[in-house]
Design a protein around this motif. Structure first.
Motif, PDB file in Angstrom:
ATOM      1  N   LEU A 283       0.827  -1.198   0.000  1.00  0.00           N
ATOM      2  CA  LEU A 283       0.000   0.000   0.000  1.00  0.00           C
ATOM      3  C   LEU A 283       0.865   1.253   0.000  1.00  0.00           C
ATOM      4  CD1 LEU A 283      -2.506  -1.052   2.801  1.00  0.00           C
ATOM      5  CD2 LEU A 283      -2.608  -1.585   0.375  1.00  0.00           C
ATOM      6  N   ARG A 284       0.298   2.326  -0.501  1.00  0.00           N
ATOM      7  CA  ARG A 284       0.933   3.646  -0.414  1.00  0.00           C
ATOM      8  C   ARG A 284       0.149   4.440   0.618  1.00  0.00           C
ATOM      9  NH1 ARG A 284       6.034   5.099  -1.449  1.00  0.00           N
ATOM     10  NH2 ARG A 284       6.222   7.300  -1.994  1.00  0.00           N
ATOM     11  N   ILE A 285       0.842   4.920   1.653  1.00  0.00           N
ATOM     12  CA  ILE A 285       0.161   5.551   2.765  1.00  0.00           C
ATOM     13  C   ILE A 285       1.007   6.712   3.276  1.00  0.00           C
ATOM     14  CG2 ILE A 285       1.206   3.968   4.449  1.00  0.00           C
ATOM     15  CD1 ILE A 285      -1.380   4.067   6.036  1.00  0.00           C
ATOM     16  N   ARG A 286       0.354   7.738   3.829  1.00  0.00           N
ATOM     17  CA  ARG A 286       1.072   8.902   4.363  1.00  0.00           C
ATOM     18  C   ARG A 286       1.034   8.888   5.879  1.00  0.00           C
ATOM     19  NH1 ARG A 286       2.696  12.778   0.974  1.00  0.00           N
ATOM     20  NH2 ARG A 286       1.897  12.733  -1.157  1.00  0.00           N
ATOM     21  N   ASP A 287       2.135   9.340   6.487  1.00  0.00           N
ATOM     22  CA  ASP A 287       2.099   9.511   7.945  1.00  0.00           C
ATOM     23  C   ASP A 287       1.517  10.886   8.262  1.00  0.00           C
ATOM     24  OD1 ASP A 287       4.115  11.481   7.736  1.00  0.00           O
ATOM     25  OD2 ASP A 287       5.715  10.026   8.050  1.00  0.00           O
ATOM     26  N   ARG A 288       1.341  11.160   9.555  1.00  0.00           N
ATOM     27  CA  ARG A 288       0.669  12.404   9.967  1.00  0.00           C
ATOM     28  C   ARG A 288       1.517  13.636   9.682  1.00  0.00           C
ATOM     29  NH1 ARG A 288      -4.801  11.724  10.857  1.00  0.00           N
ATOM     30  NH2 ARG A 288      -5.148   9.731  11.934  1.00  0.00           N
ATOM     31  N   ILE A 289       2.821  13.419   9.414  1.00  0.00           N
ATOM     32  CA  ILE A 289       3.700  14.538   9.071  1.00  0.00           C
ATOM     33  C   ILE A 289       3.552  14.888   7.593  1.00  0.00           C
ATOM     34  CG2 ILE A 289       6.081  15.395   9.193  1.00  0.00           C
ATOM     35  CD1 ILE A 289       4.854  14.729  11.884  1.00  0.00           C
ATOM     36  N   SER A 291       4.641  12.608   5.044  1.00  0.00           N
ATOM     37  CA  SER A 291       5.567  11.821   4.224  1.00  0.00           C
ATOM     38  C   SER A 291       4.897  10.527   3.772  1.00  0.00           C
ATOM     39  CB  SER A 291       6.833  11.502   5.026  1.00  0.00           C
ATOM     40  OG  SER A 291       7.468  12.689   5.458  1.00  0.00           O
ATOM     41  N   ALA A 292       5.071  10.187   2.504  1.00  0.00           N
ATOM     42  CA  ALA A 292       4.465   8.979   1.950  1.00  0.00           C
ATOM     43  C   ALA A 292       5.439   7.812   2.020  1.00  0.00           C
ATOM     44  CB  ALA A 292       4.030   9.212   0.505  1.00  0.00           C
ATOM     45  N   VAL A 293       4.935   6.640   2.370  1.00  0.00           N
ATOM     46  CA  VAL A 293       5.745   5.425   2.389  1.00  0.00           C
ATOM     47  C   VAL A 293       4.949   4.289   1.765  1.00  0.00           C
ATOM     48  CG1 VAL A 293       7.063   6.053   4.445  1.00  0.00           C
ATOM     49  CG2 VAL A 293       4.947   4.750   4.695  1.00  0.00           C
ATOM     50  N   SER A 294       5.665   3.302   1.250  1.00  0.00           N
ATOM     51  CA  SER A 294       5.047   2.048   0.821  1.00  0.00           C
ATOM     52  C   SER A 294       5.076   1.094   2.000  1.00  0.00           C
ATOM     53  CB  SER A 294       5.798   1.461  -0.377  1.00  0.00           C
ATOM     54  OG  SER A 294       5.628   2.287  -1.518  1.00  0.00           O
ATOM     55  N   LEU A 295       3.982   0.353   2.182  1.00  0.00           N
ATOM     56  CA  LEU A 295       3.793  -0.434   3.397  1.00  0.00           C
ATOM     57  C   LEU A 295       3.231  -1.796   3.044  1.00  0.00           C
ATOM     58  CD1 LEU A 295       3.578  -0.018   6.662  1.00  0.00           C
ATOM     59  CD2 LEU A 295       1.150   0.290   6.180  1.00  0.00           C
ATOM     60  N   ARG A 296       3.737  -2.846   3.710  1.00  0.00           N
ATOM     61  CA  ARG A 296       3.140  -4.175   3.561  1.00  0.00           C
ATOM     62  C   ARG A 296       3.430  -4.988   4.811  1.00  0.00           C
ATOM     63  NH1 ARG A 296       7.098  -6.704  -1.075  1.00  0.00           N
ATOM     64  NH2 ARG A 296       8.857  -7.282   0.258  1.00  0.00           N
ATOM     65  N   ALA A 297       2.637  -6.051   5.010  1.00  0.00           N
ATOM     66  CA  ALA A 297       2.782  -6.901   6.188  1.00  0.00           C
ATOM     67  C   ALA A 297       3.742  -8.041   5.892  1.00  0.00           C
ATOM     68  CB  ALA A 297       1.429  -7.467   6.606  1.00  0.00           C
ATOM     69  N   VAL A 298       4.604  -8.358   6.874  1.00  0.00           N
ATOM     70  CA  VAL A 298       5.493  -9.508   6.774  1.00  0.00           C
ATOM     71  C   VAL A 298       4.667 -10.779   6.889  1.00  0.00           C
ATOM     72  CG1 VAL A 298       7.353 -10.748   7.961  1.00  0.00           C
ATOM     73  CG2 VAL A 298       7.488  -8.266   7.670  1.00  0.00           C
ATOM     74  N   ALA A 299       4.992 -11.764   6.092  1.00  0.00           N
ATOM     75  CA  ALA A 299       4.279 -13.049   6.153  1.00  0.00           C
ATOM     76  C   ALA A 299       4.701 -13.800   7.409  1.00  0.00           C
ATOM     77  CB  ALA A 299       4.577 -13.877   4.908  1.00  0.00           C
ATOM     78  N   ASN A 300       3.830 -13.824   8.414  1.00  0.00           N
ATOM     79  CA  ASN A 300       4.094 -14.578   9.634  1.00  0.00           C
ATOM     80  C   ASN A 300       2.776 -15.120  10.169  1.00  0.00           C
ATOM     81  OD1 ASN A 300       2.855 -12.355  10.768  1.00  0.00           O
ATOM     82  ND2 ASN A 300       4.600 -11.701  11.981  1.00  0.00           N
ATOM     83  N   ARG A 301       2.806 -15.706  11.357  1.00  0.00           N
ATOM     84  CA  ARG A 301       1.591 -16.308  11.885  1.00  0.00           C
ATOM     85  C   ARG A 301       0.498 -15.279  12.124  1.00  0.00           C
ATOM     86  NH1 ARG A 301       3.844 -19.814  16.775  1.00  0.00           N
ATOM     87  NH2 ARG A 301       5.359 -18.125  16.767  1.00  0.00           N
ATOM     88  N   ALA A 302       0.877 -14.089  12.541  1.00  0.00           N
ATOM     89  CA  ALA A 302      -0.137 -13.068  12.797  1.00  0.00           C
ATOM     90  C   ALA A 302      -0.836 -12.643  11.514  1.00  0.00           C
ATOM     91  CB  ALA A 302       0.516 -11.855  13.468  1.00  0.00           C
ATOM     92  N   SER A 303      -0.077 -12.462  10.433  1.00  0.00           N
ATOM     93  CA  SER A 303      -0.703 -12.038   9.182  1.00  0.00           C
ATOM     94  C   SER A 303      -1.585 -13.135   8.606  1.00  0.00           C
ATOM     95  CB  SER A 303       0.364 -11.614   8.161  1.00  0.00           C
ATOM     96  OG  SER A 303       1.185 -12.700   7.781  1.00  0.00           O
ATOM     97  N   PHE A 304      -1.203 -14.403   8.804  1.00  0.00           N
ATOM     98  CA  PHE A 304      -2.047 -15.500   8.338  1.00  0.00           C
ATOM     99  C   PHE A 304      -3.307 -15.611   9.188  1.00  0.00           C
ATOM    100  CE2 PHE A 304       1.516 -16.601   5.803  1.00  0.00           C
ATOM    101  CZ  PHE A 304       1.017 -17.370   4.764  1.00  0.00           C
ATOM    102  N   ALA A 305      -3.183 -15.368  10.497  1.00  0.00           N
ATOM    103  CA  ALA A 305      -4.355 -15.388  11.362  1.00  0.00           C
ATOM    104  C   ALA A 305      -5.316 -14.261  10.985  1.00  0.00           C
ATOM    105  CB  ALA A 305      -3.931 -15.255  12.820  1.00  0.00           C
ATOM    106  N   LEU A 306      -4.754 -13.099  10.634  1.00  0.00           N
ATOM    107  CA  LEU A 306      -5.585 -11.981  10.212  1.00  0.00           C
ATOM    108  C   LEU A 306      -6.322 -12.325   8.918  1.00  0.00           C
ATOM    109  CD1 LEU A 306      -6.410  -9.009  10.687  1.00  0.00           C
ATOM    110  CD2 LEU A 306      -4.400  -8.333   9.349  1.00  0.00           C
ATOM    111  N   ALA A 307      -5.637 -12.998   8.005  1.00  0.00           N
ATOM    112  CA  ALA A 307      -6.268 -13.392   6.747  1.00  0.00           C
ATOM    113  C   ALA A 307      -7.415 -14.372   6.998  1.00  0.00           C
ATOM    114  CB  ALA A 307      -5.232 -14.019   5.811  1.00  0.00           C
ATOM    115  N   ARG A 308      -7.232 -15.303   7.926  1.00  0.00           N
ATOM    116  CA  ARG A 308      -8.299 -16.257   8.235  1.00  0.00           C
ATOM    117  C   ARG A 308      -9.534 -15.545   8.798  1.00  0.00           C
ATOM    118  NH1 ARG A 308      -4.036 -19.157  10.443  1.00  0.00           N
ATOM    119  NH2 ARG A 308      -3.387 -20.943   9.216  1.00  0.00           N
ATOM    120  N   ARG A 309      -9.266 -14.586   9.691  1.00  0.00           N
ATOM    121  CA  ARG A 309     -10.369 -13.898  10.345  1.00  0.00           C
ATOM    122  C   ARG A 309     -11.163 -13.058   9.346  1.00  0.00           C
ATOM    123  NH1 ARG A 309      -7.546 -11.857  14.072  1.00  0.00           N
ATOM    124  NH2 ARG A 309      -7.426  -9.657  13.478  1.00  0.00           N
TER     125      ARG A 309
END
Length: 621
Positions: A283-289, A291-309
């Protein structure tokens, strides 16, 4: 004698004769360290003492920092290969200054410094005075100490460079150090040490927060997954629980980050983007200051649990692309093999990964563990580590839980499984049958619920195991191809180059030269070569001339033939020829060839068994 050396000489004379020295005569960090050393009551003329922990103390220290040692070891080996030359060593230190692990060349081992810097030795400023590891611990910053800059004259013939390793929460997790007998300032080595420290730091953060949402971010999307990226860890309440140093640099406009809510840092609330993150989208997202950054989630157990939910129906066909989004896999044949791994992992099938040294087996094993989505940890049983692969370590002893108990509810990774002693193999086979074992000291029956992943670099895969264990481990088999058989070498090389310079490019002649090399050390060798070349090239473009000192001459005659035991099997012949060619390139020096290939000398000798002994004799550097 230059002005800097002359100033140091005068400062040392006054220090040793008067117990003081002129202000401004030394670099600021050295001046501050000398002052601290004086405040500790140290004598600059004191002989160096052997300050070493007892066996019991050192064992406890290693257990306390087991994660650091495990994730640092591959970086130590890579750094050792990258720092070419003689009379040097690499050391890993604890936050208290205890040396946990070392690698050194034979010449350094024979020096007084080599006898002093050993596992269990303590190198804090309070005990040793000014030294790079001690300064690094005291300041939390990279440190360089050359020759006479050491507070104790006894250490004046050594130069050392250290970089801190942090845990993501602002605490020091360890120190990485490179020492040599050279008095020349080594900025190239300093850069390599800091890069390796950053890599260890990122590995620690990922491993320790496998059950938390871990986000990668960078102003440029192509740098996600490199050492240049920021890492942000979110707790259950979506507040920041850890952040790496790069991440702190990208978010410098915020007065505090630890404990701050994601929604207060970025313009878009987490709830609005969580589905896209769970699906592996960048994703492309801006912080409150602003500044724009590209952002993504690391593939781990939490991200897989989030996908299931979020996607309860689609979880059974969750795409493999989501799991491997942080990995360069542009080779069609390899991608085809990897697609079935996530489903096999979720179904609890035993996974057996094989491949030459440096093909990425450990990384794929960690991804398989993440795909399982279990609550327990990933615990490693390393068949190559003395004391790690024995029954007490596996089953527990002296009130300490064994690896089986530690892995309960998670995954036990059998690293170099074919090197495990037969007693351990038999015990593992029994546990896989019954799901339980008896604790040797108490006789208590302990049940364990764990998944198994095995890794081996042996050419015959699991063939060397006891049949009772071998057939139980042959579930989902995945053989990783050597780099010379992959079609995405250019993409891999570009990724490694961008870890050094953001705008790095590789010219077509240089890419052709990379493609002509057989890469016996696979990804490890490619990464080491590219990083060294980028650190010395004149600009952002890596040219053919930058590779010439690092690779054998193009078209050099390779007279190596495979050994008798590998003859007749094409893939065995290819590996064996690469090993023997490496020995030829190093003029018969098996130690140097083993270092370049990332293999043990035992493995090298196995493929040289039918050559004359004279050609196998290691030669001095």
């Amino acid at each position: 004698m230059d002005m800097q050396t002359s100033a140091l000489t005068r400062a040392r004379h006054q220090l040793e004769t008067q117990g003081r020295f002129p202000g401004g005569a030394l670099p600021g960090d050295i001046t501050e360290s000398w002052l601290r050393s004086l405040s500790h009551g140290l004598d600059p003329l004191e002989r160096s003492r052997r300050l070493i922990q007892s066996s019991t103390e050192f064992t406890a220290t290693c257990q306390m920092h087991a994660d650091l040692i495990r994730f640092a070891r591959p970086e130590l080996e890579l750094l050792f290969d990258q720092i070419a030359g003689s009379n040097f060593m690499i050391a890993l230190g604890s936050p208290e200054g205890v040396v946990l692990d070392t690698m050194h060349d034979p010449q350094f081992a024979e020096t007084e410094a080599g006898a002093q810097v050993i596992p269990g030795s303590v190198w804090s400023e309070e005990l040793r005075g000014t030294n790079a590891m001690g300064v690094c611990i005291a300041t939390g910053r990279p440190a360089q100490v050359y020759g006479g800059e050491h507070f104790l004259r006894a250490h004046g013939d050594v130069s050392c460079i250290s970089a801190p390793i942090f845990d993501g929460a602002g605490r020091l997790a360890g120190v990485l150090d490179a020492s040599s007998m050279s008095a020349v300032r080594q900025q190239h080595t300093a850069a390599l040490v800091q890069m390796s420290a950053s890599s260890i730091e990122n590995s620690l953060i990922r491993a320790r927060h496998d059950r938390s949402i871990v986000l990668q971010f960078h102003p440029r999307p192509e740098y996600l997954g490199t050492l240049s990226m920021g890492m942000l860890v979110l707790g259950e309440d979506l507040t920041v629980t850890a952040i790496n140093r790069k991440g702190e640099m990208f978010l410098t406009g915020f007065p505090r980050l630890m404990g701050e809510s994601f929604d207060r840092i970025f313009e878009q609330p987490f709830a609005a983007i969580q589905r896209r993150l769970a699906e592996g989208e960048t994703l492309r997202i801006r912080d409150r200051i602003g500044s724009a950054v590209s952002l993504r989630a690391v593939a781990n157990r939490a991200s897989f649990a989030l996908a299931r939910r979020l996607r309860p129906v689609a979880v059974e066909e969750a795409p493999a692309r989501n799991l491997f989004r942080d990995v360069v896999v542009e080779d069609a044949a390899l991608w085809q093999r990897l697609q079935a791994l996530p489903d096999a992992a979720r179904r609890g099938v035993v996974i057996a990964i094989s491949g030459e040294t440096g093909t990425g087996k450990a990384l794929i094993a960690r991804l398989a563990h993440a795909a399982m989505g279990r609550q327990g940890p990933l615990v490693v049983l390393d068949g190559r580590m003395p004391g790690d692969a024995d029954l007490p370590q596996l089953l527990g002893a002296e009130g300490q839980p064994g690896l089986l108990q530690q892995a309960n509810g998670g995954t036990l990774l059998l690293d170099e499984v074919t090197a495990l002693p037969q007693m351990v193999q038999a015990a593992l086979a029994a546990v896989m049958d019954s799901g339980e074992y008896r604790q040797p000291r108490t006789g208590a029956l302990i049940r364990c619920d764990l998944r198994l992943v095995s890794v081996t670099s042996e050419a015959d895969g699991l063939a060397g195991l006891l049949p009772a264990l071998r057939y139980r481990l042959e579930g989902f088999r995945l053989e990783l191809p050597p780099l010379r058989k992959r079609s995405d070498l250019a993409a891999l090389a570009s990724r490694f180059a961008r870890t050094v310079r953001h705008e790095a490019r590789i010219s077509d002649p240089a890419l052709a030269r990379l493609g002509a090399h057989d890469w016996p050390g696979n990804l490890h060798e490619l990464r080491a070569t590219i990083i060294q070349a980028m650190l010395t090239c004149a600009d952002e473009v890596l040219e053919l001339r930058d590779l010439d000192p690092l690779l054998p001459p193009d078209g050099a005659p390779e007279e190596a033939e495979c050994c008798n035991q590998c003859a007749g099997v094409p893939w065995k012949e290819s590996q064996c020829e690469a090993i023997r060619a490496a020995v030829q390139r190093h003029e018969g020096n098996v130690s140097l060839a083993a270092r370049a290939l990332g293999m043990s000398r035992t493995t090298i000798y196995k493929h040289l068994g039918d050559q004359p002994q004279a050609s196998l004799r290691p030669r001095n550097l």
